[in-house]
Scaffold this motif. Structure first.
Motif, PDB file in Angstrom:
ATOM      1  N   ILE A  26     -84.412  19.718  29.671  1.00 46.34           N
ATOM      2  CA  ILE A  26     -84.691  18.341  30.101  1.00 46.34           C
ATOM      3  C   ILE A  26     -84.000  17.317  29.211  1.00 46.34           C
ATOM      4  N   GLY A  27     -83.263  17.794  28.203  1.00 44.11           N
ATOM      5  CA  GLY A  27     -82.515  16.874  27.351  1.00 44.11           C
ATOM      6  C   GLY A  27     -83.329  16.203  26.274  1.00 44.11           C
ATOM      7  N   LEU A  28     -84.518  16.738  26.001  1.00 38.25           N
ATOM      8  CA  LEU A  28     -85.354  16.141  24.962  1.00 38.25           C
ATOM      9  C   LEU A  28     -84.893  16.556  23.565  1.00 38.25           C
ATOM     10  N   LEU A  29     -84.563  17.829  23.391  1.00 39.51           N
ATOM     11  CA  LEU A  29     -84.097  18.325  22.095  1.00 39.51           C
ATOM     12  C   LEU A  29     -83.099  19.459  22.364  1.00 39.51           C
ATOM     13  N   LYS A  30     -81.841  19.103  22.343  1.00 41.50           N
ATOM     14  CA  LYS A  30     -80.785  20.073  22.615  1.00 41.50           C
ATOM     15  C   LYS A  30     -80.204  20.594  21.298  1.00 41.50           C
ATOM     16  N   PRO A  31     -79.917  21.885  21.200  1.00 38.53           N
ATOM     17  CA  PRO A  31     -79.273  22.413  19.981  1.00 38.53           C
ATOM     18  C   PRO A  31     -78.017  21.603  19.655  1.00 38.53           C
ATOM     19  N   LYS A  32     -77.878  21.262  18.373  1.00 39.34           N
ATOM     20  CA  LYS A  32     -76.817  20.333  17.987  1.00 39.34           C
ATOM     21  C   LYS A  32     -75.474  21.016  17.759  1.00 39.34           C
ATOM     22  N   VAL A  33     -75.493  22.304  17.415  1.00 39.65           N
ATOM     23  CA  VAL A  33     -74.265  23.009  17.043  1.00 39.65           C
ATOM     24  C   VAL A  33     -74.015  24.156  18.010  1.00 39.65           C
ATOM     25  N   ILE A  34     -72.791  24.240  18.478  1.00 40.49           N
ATOM     26  CA  ILE A  34     -72.381  25.366  19.315  1.00 40.49           C
ATOM     27  C   ILE A  34     -71.236  26.074  18.606  1.00 40.49           C
ATOM     28  N   SER A  35     -71.387  27.361  18.328  1.00 37.20           N
ATOM     29  CA  SER A  35     -70.354  28.142  17.648  1.00 37.20           C
ATOM     30  C   SER A  35     -69.132  28.289  18.544  1.00 37.20           C
ATOM     31  N   GLU A  36     -67.959  27.922  17.992  1.00 39.11           N
ATOM     32  CA  GLU A  36     -66.725  28.049  18.770  1.00 39.11           C
ATOM     33  C   GLU A  36     -66.403  29.509  19.080  1.00 39.11           C
ATOM     34  N   LYS A  37     -66.774  30.382  18.161  1.00 38.11           N
ATOM     35  CA  LYS A  37     -66.444  31.795  18.320  1.00 38.11           C
ATOM     36  C   LYS A  37     -67.386  32.512  19.278  1.00 38.11           C
ATOM     37  N   SER A  38     -68.688  32.363  19.053  1.00 33.96           N
ATOM     38  CA  SER A  38     -69.680  33.109  19.849  1.00 33.96           C
ATOM     39  C   SER A  38     -70.307  32.296  20.974  1.00 33.96           C
ATOM     40  N   GLN A  39     -70.135  30.976  20.901  1.00 35.16           N
ATOM     41  CA  GLN A  39     -70.776  30.047  21.843  1.00 35.16           C
ATOM     42  C   GLN A  39     -72.303  30.036  21.702  1.00 35.16           C
ATOM     43  N   TYR A  40     -72.822  30.646  20.622  1.00 35.91           N
ATOM     44  CA  TYR A  40     -74.250  30.567  20.354  1.00 35.91           C
ATOM     45  C   TYR A  40     -74.613  29.126  19.995  1.00 35.91           C
ATOM     46  N   ARG A  41     -75.838  28.767  20.309  1.00 37.49           N
ATOM     47  CA  ARG A  41     -76.306  27.405  20.077  1.00 37.49           C
ATOM     48  C   ARG A  41     -77.258  27.414  18.887  1.00 37.49           C
ATOM     49  N   TYR A  42     -77.092  26.429  18.019  1.00 41.13           N
ATOM     50  CA  TYR A  42     -77.897  26.358  16.804  1.00 41.13           C
ATOM     51  C   TYR A  42     -78.481  24.954  16.636  1.00 41.13           C
ATOM     52  N   TYR A  43     -79.630  24.935  15.940  1.00 34.75           N
ATOM     53  CA  TYR A  43     -80.279  23.674  15.593  1.00 34.75           C
ATOM     54  C   TYR A  43     -79.937  23.330  14.151  1.00 34.75           C
ATOM     55  N   SER A  44     -79.818  22.023  13.908  1.00 32.77           N
ATOM     56  CA  SER A  44     -79.543  21.566  12.542  1.00 32.77           C
ATOM     57  C   SER A  44     -80.852  21.261  11.834  1.00 32.77           C
ATOM     58  N   ILE A  45     -80.783  21.163  10.500  1.00 33.93           N
ATOM     59  CA  ILE A  45     -81.986  20.894   9.705  1.00 33.93           C
ATOM     60  C   ILE A  45     -82.601  19.543  10.049  1.00 33.93           C
ATOM     61  N   GLU A  46     -81.770  18.560  10.417  1.00 35.52           N
ATOM     62  CA  GLU A  46     -82.309  17.234  10.760  1.00 35.52           C
ATOM     63  C   GLU A  46     -83.134  17.274  12.045  1.00 35.52           C
ATOM     64  N   GLN A  47     -82.910  18.306  12.860  1.00 33.62           N
ATOM     65  CA  GLN A  47     -83.685  18.406  14.098  1.00 33.62           C
ATOM     66  C   GLN A  47     -85.106  18.898  13.842  1.00 33.62           C
ATOM     67  N   PHE A  48     -85.373  19.397  12.611  1.00 33.30           N
ATOM     68  CA  PHE A  48     -86.748  19.735  12.261  1.00 33.30           C
ATOM     69  C   PHE A  48     -87.624  18.480  12.313  1.00 33.30           C
ATOM     70  N   PHE A  49     -87.079  17.395  11.760  1.00 37.70           N
ATOM     71  CA  PHE A  49     -87.850  16.150  11.768  1.00 37.70           C
ATOM     72  C   PHE A  49     -87.992  15.613  13.196  1.00 37.70           C
ATOM     73  N   GLN A  50     -86.931  15.787  14.000  1.00 40.41           N
ATOM     74  CA  GLN A  50     -87.026  15.373  15.401  1.00 40.41           C
ATOM     75  C   GLN A  50     -88.158  16.127  16.103  1.00 40.41           C
ATOM     76  N   MET A  51     -88.312  17.404  15.759  1.00 40.82           N
ATOM     77  CA  MET A  51     -89.416  18.178  16.327  1.00 40.82           C
ATOM     78  C   MET A  51     -90.758  17.626  15.860  1.00 40.82           C
ATOM     79  N   ASP A  52     -90.818  17.222  14.575  1.00 37.51           N
ATOM     80  CA  ASP A  52     -92.060  16.624  14.062  1.00 37.51           C
ATOM     81  C   ASP A  52     -92.411  15.349  14.836  1.00 37.51           C
ATOM     82  N   VAL A  53     -91.382  14.549  15.161  1.00 39.04           N
ATOM     83  CA  VAL A  53     -91.601  13.311  15.914  1.00 39.04           C
ATOM     84  C   VAL A  53     -92.141  13.624  17.304  1.00 39.04           C
TER      85      VAL A  53
END
Length: 274
Positions: A26-53
Motif C-alpha cells: 500500500i506504499g506505507l513503508l517500502k524497503p528502501k534498498v534494492i540489491s542490484e545483484k540479487s534484486q533483494y529488498r532491504y530496509y534501512s536503519i532509519e526505517q526502524f524509527f518510521q516503524m515506531d511512528v
C-alpha cells in the motif's frame, strides 16, 4: 549503514512479515534498498524509527490511510491539534458505543437470569413497576404486515448498535375461540427517539402480571396465549387490557426459522377492597 532483510526487520521490530509486505504493497513503508545483484529488498536503519511512528499513530487509533498521509511530510501545529481533536472525538464515540453494548449486556444478563429462575414455558405472576413506552399505532393481522410495519416505524439504520438501545414489544389482542391474534402497535422504550418520531407515549401500569417466557415466533405462539388463558380460567383470575408481547433476544433455529426468546404477559386486575 546496515541494511536489513524483511525477516530481520520483522524480528527486530516485532511485526509480522505478512504485515510488512502489506505495508509495502500500500506504499506505507517500502524497503528502501534494492540489491542490484540479487534484486533483494532491504530496509534501512532509519526505517526502524518510521516503524515506531506507524505503531505510535496506530495506538492513537489512526487508520493506515491516515498514517500514510502523515508520513513523510511536516504538519503545522494547527494540523497536529486538528488530528488530536479528531482522534479524541473518534475515541469518545467508541466509548459511547462500548457503553451501549455494556448496558445491553447487563440488561440481557438480568433478563436471562430471571428466565433461568422462572424457567421457560412455565406461568408465574410477576410484579412490575410502571413502564413507559413509545407506541406506533399500526395494526398487523399477519406476519407480513408486522414485518413491513416494523420497518416503516423503526429506523432503517445501518448502525446495529442503535438496536441495542431499546426494548421492542407489542400490545396484542387475542381471540381464543378463533385463535386469532392482532398486533395493535409496535412499542419501544427508547425515549430519545420519542423526540424525533411521531409515536405517542403509553404507560403500562404497575401491578401483577401473569407471565410466561418462551422461544418462538410472532403468530406462531398461540399455544402460549392459550396456556395463559387456561391458567386464568382455572384460577378464576380477572385480567385488565391486552396481552403484552416482548421480544428479548432474536434467534433462529437450525432450519433458519425464527425462534426468538420472548415474554408474554397480561395484567391481573386489581381487586378493590372497601
Amino acid at each position: 549503514m546496515s541494511n536489513f532483510s524483511i525477516g530481520e526487520m520483522s524480528k527486530l521490530n516485532n511485526i509480522s512479515i505478512q504485515t510488512l509486505r502489506y505495508y509495502d504493497k500500500i506504499g506505507l513503508l517500502k524497503p528502501k534498498v534494492i540489491s542490484e545483484k540479487s534484486q533483494y529488498r532491504y530496509y534501512s536503519i532509519e526505517q526502524f524509527f518510521q516503524m515506531d511512528v506507524i505503531k505510535y499513530y496506530k495506538t492513537l487509533g489512526l487508520s493506515l490511510n491516515e498514517i500514510k498521509k502523515l508520513m513523510g511530510r511536516s504538519t503545522s501545529m494547527e494540523e497536529k491539534l486538528d488530528m488530536i481533536n479528531f482522534q479524541q472525538e473518534v475515541l469518545e464515540n467508541k466509548l459511547l458505543e462500548m457503553e451501549i453494548i455494556k448496558n445491553h449486556l447487563e440488561y440481557m444478563k438480568n433478563t436471562v437470569s430471571s428466565i433461568i429462575e422462572y424457567e421457560t414455558d412455565k406461568i408465574f405472576i410477576k410484579y412490575n413497576e410502571k413502564r413507559e413506552y413509545i407506541s406506533y399505532d399500526c395494526v398487523s393481522a399477519t406476519i407480513d404486515e408486522l414485518e413491513i410495519n416494523y420497518r416503516k416505524v423503526m429506523p432503517n439504520s445501518e448502525n446495529q448498535l442503535e438496536k441495542l438501545s431499546y426494548e421492542l414489544s407489542s400490545m396484542v389482542s387475542y381471540d381464543e375461540l378463533k385463535e386469532k391474534m392482532v398486533y395493535k402497535n409496535i412499542m419501544t422504550n427508547n425515549y430519545v427517539r420519542m423526540l424525533k418520531n411521531e409515536g405517542r407515549a403509553i404507560v403500562l401500569p404497575e401491578g401483577e402480571y401473569i407471565t410466561i417466557y418462551f422461544e418462538g415466533g410472532c403468530f406462531e405462539n398461540k399455544k402460549y396465549y392459550n396456556k395463559i388463558i387456561d391458567y386464568i380460567n382455572k384460577n378464576n383470575i380477572k385480567i385488565s387490557g391486552d396481552f403484552h408481547e416482548v421480544y428479548i433476544l432474536p434467534q433462529v433455529n437450525e432450519d433458519g426459522k425464527e425462534n426468538t426468546l420472548m415474554k408474554l404477559e397480561i395484567m391481573k386486575k386489581r381487586i378493590n377492597i372497601c
